[in-house]
Design a protein around this motif. Structure first.
Motif, PDB file in Angstrom:
ATOM      1  N   VAL A  74       0.859  -1.180   0.000  1.00 37.77           N
ATOM      2  CA  VAL A  74       0.000   0.000   0.000  1.00 37.77           C
ATOM      3  C   VAL A  74       0.897   1.232   0.000  1.00 37.77           C
ATOM      4  N   TYR A  75       0.642   2.170  -0.927  1.00 41.25           N
ATOM      5  CA  TYR A  75       1.465   3.373  -0.985  1.00 41.25           C
ATOM      6  C   TYR A  75       0.614   4.548  -1.455  1.00 41.25           C
ATOM      7  N   GLN A 130       2.850   9.051   1.941  1.00 42.20           N
ATOM      8  CA  GLN A 130       3.111   8.225   3.117  1.00 42.20           C
ATOM      9  C   GLN A 130       4.017   7.059   2.731  1.00 42.20           C
ATOM     10  N   GLN A 181     -12.253   0.329   1.240  1.00 39.75           N
ATOM     11  CA  GLN A 181     -11.808   0.714   2.574  1.00 39.75           C
ATOM     12  C   GLN A 181     -10.849  -0.372   3.052  1.00 39.75           C
ATOM     13  N   ARG A 239      -8.810   2.337   8.927  1.00 38.30           N
ATOM     14  CA  ARG A 239      -9.249   2.240   7.539  1.00 38.30           C
ATOM     15  C   ARG A 239      -8.630   3.337   6.680  1.00 38.30           C
ATOM     16  N   GLN A 240      -8.245   2.930   5.477  1.00 37.08           N
ATOM     17  CA  GLN A 240      -7.653   3.853   4.516  1.00 37.08           C
ATOM     18  C   GLN A 240      -8.324   3.648   3.162  1.00 37.08           C
ATOM     19  N   SER A 281      -8.737   3.370  -0.626  1.00 32.21           N
ATOM     20  CA  SER A 281      -7.737   2.963  -1.612  1.00 32.21           C
ATOM     21  C   SER A 281      -8.411   2.360  -2.840  1.00 32.21           C
ATOM     22  N   ARG A 313      -3.268   4.581  -1.900  1.00 31.99           N
ATOM     23  CA  ARG A 313      -4.139   5.367  -1.023  1.00 31.99           C
ATOM     24  C   ARG A 313      -4.734   6.532  -1.814  1.00 31.99           C
ATOM     25  N   ASP A 322      -7.451  10.124  -1.712  1.00 31.56           N
ATOM     26  CA  ASP A 322      -8.179  11.150  -0.965  1.00 31.56           C
ATOM     27  C   ASP A 322      -9.508  11.359  -1.692  1.00 31.56           C
TER      28      ASP A 322
END
Length: 234
Positions: A32-33, A37, A64, A71-72, A74, A95, A97
């Motif tokens: 995950v990137y 981050q 999610q 939770r992120q 993605s 990831r 927004d």
């Protein structure tokens, strides 16, 4: 749209052999990137991943991703598969927004029947199967439809002819071809064979007429010789 939640476990051992053992047990190594981050290596279970990416949204499903209880948001950025068995070997998650646009590929789907093309023994060749678009996560379309029913032989549809939803843009060249209506190769071969047969028949006919002309001339000459011989006898 129902929320898609996928649990990802941290702490996996990196390497070819550990990853192979992981897949044997039903896990899929992933990373995950994004969003400035640090990348995080994780493991997702194949049955859960399959359910997440086989919704109507396909690979562009907003997921999610639950990592260590947090939770992120993605999406799947890339899936690596075995070249022969097509098993999933590794997954890249990025990831996202919800308020920032992302770049994804969306499938292009034909709608309608190109009856004029079909009736003239043609076909519609699809040159582009997916369009790279830019959109906020909530506005990512599951597919982009394009109507081919008005096409005739020789017509084409371009990127400029695609109707994109509001808030969706693309930087692909608007002149790039999406679909082209053309005569099929078998039809072209049949036409070529007919033309070749017609040319051969014409050549044979001309040759036959030429032979008949030569025979007629020879007959006339023979008659003339006989007449001269009769005159000399007298």
């Amino acid at each position: 749209m129902d929320e898609i939640v996928l649990t990802a476990a941290t702490g996996r051992t990196i390497g070819t052999r550990p990853s192979r053992r992981l897949r044997t047990g039903g896990g899929i190594p992933a990373v995950v990137y994004g969003l400035e981050q640090d990348p995080v290596t994780v493991t997702v279970e194949w049955p859960d991943l399959r359910r997440a990416i086989t919704t109507d949204a396909g690979l562009n499903a907003v997921i999610q991703l639950e990592i260590d209880g947090k939770r992120q948001l993605s999406i799947v950025k890339d899936i690596q598969r075995h070249p022969v068995r097509r098993d999933v070997l590794h997954v890249d998650f990025i990831r996202i927004d919800p308020d920032r646009a992302v770049v994804v590929d969306v499938p292009i789907v034909f709608v309608g029947e190109a009856e004029e093309v079909i009736n003239n023994d043609g076909m519609v060749d699809q040159n582009m199967f997916a369009l790279t678009i830019r959109s906020t996560p909530a506005n990512i379309p599951t597919e982009i439809e394009i109507d081919i029913s008005a096409l005739t032989i020789g017509d084409s549809l371009r990127v400029a002819d695609l109707v994109l939803p509001q808030g969706v843009t693309t930087e692909v060249d608007p002149e790039d071809a999406v679909a082209v209506a053309m005569i099929t190769r078998s039809t072209l071969d049949a036409i070529a064979a007919e033309e070749e047969a017609a040319a051969a028949a014409l050549a044979a006919e001309l040759a036959e007429e030429g032979e008949e002309g030569v025979e007629g001339e020879e007959g006339a000459e023979a008659s003339g010789d006989d007449g001269e011989a009769d005159a000399s006898d007298e």
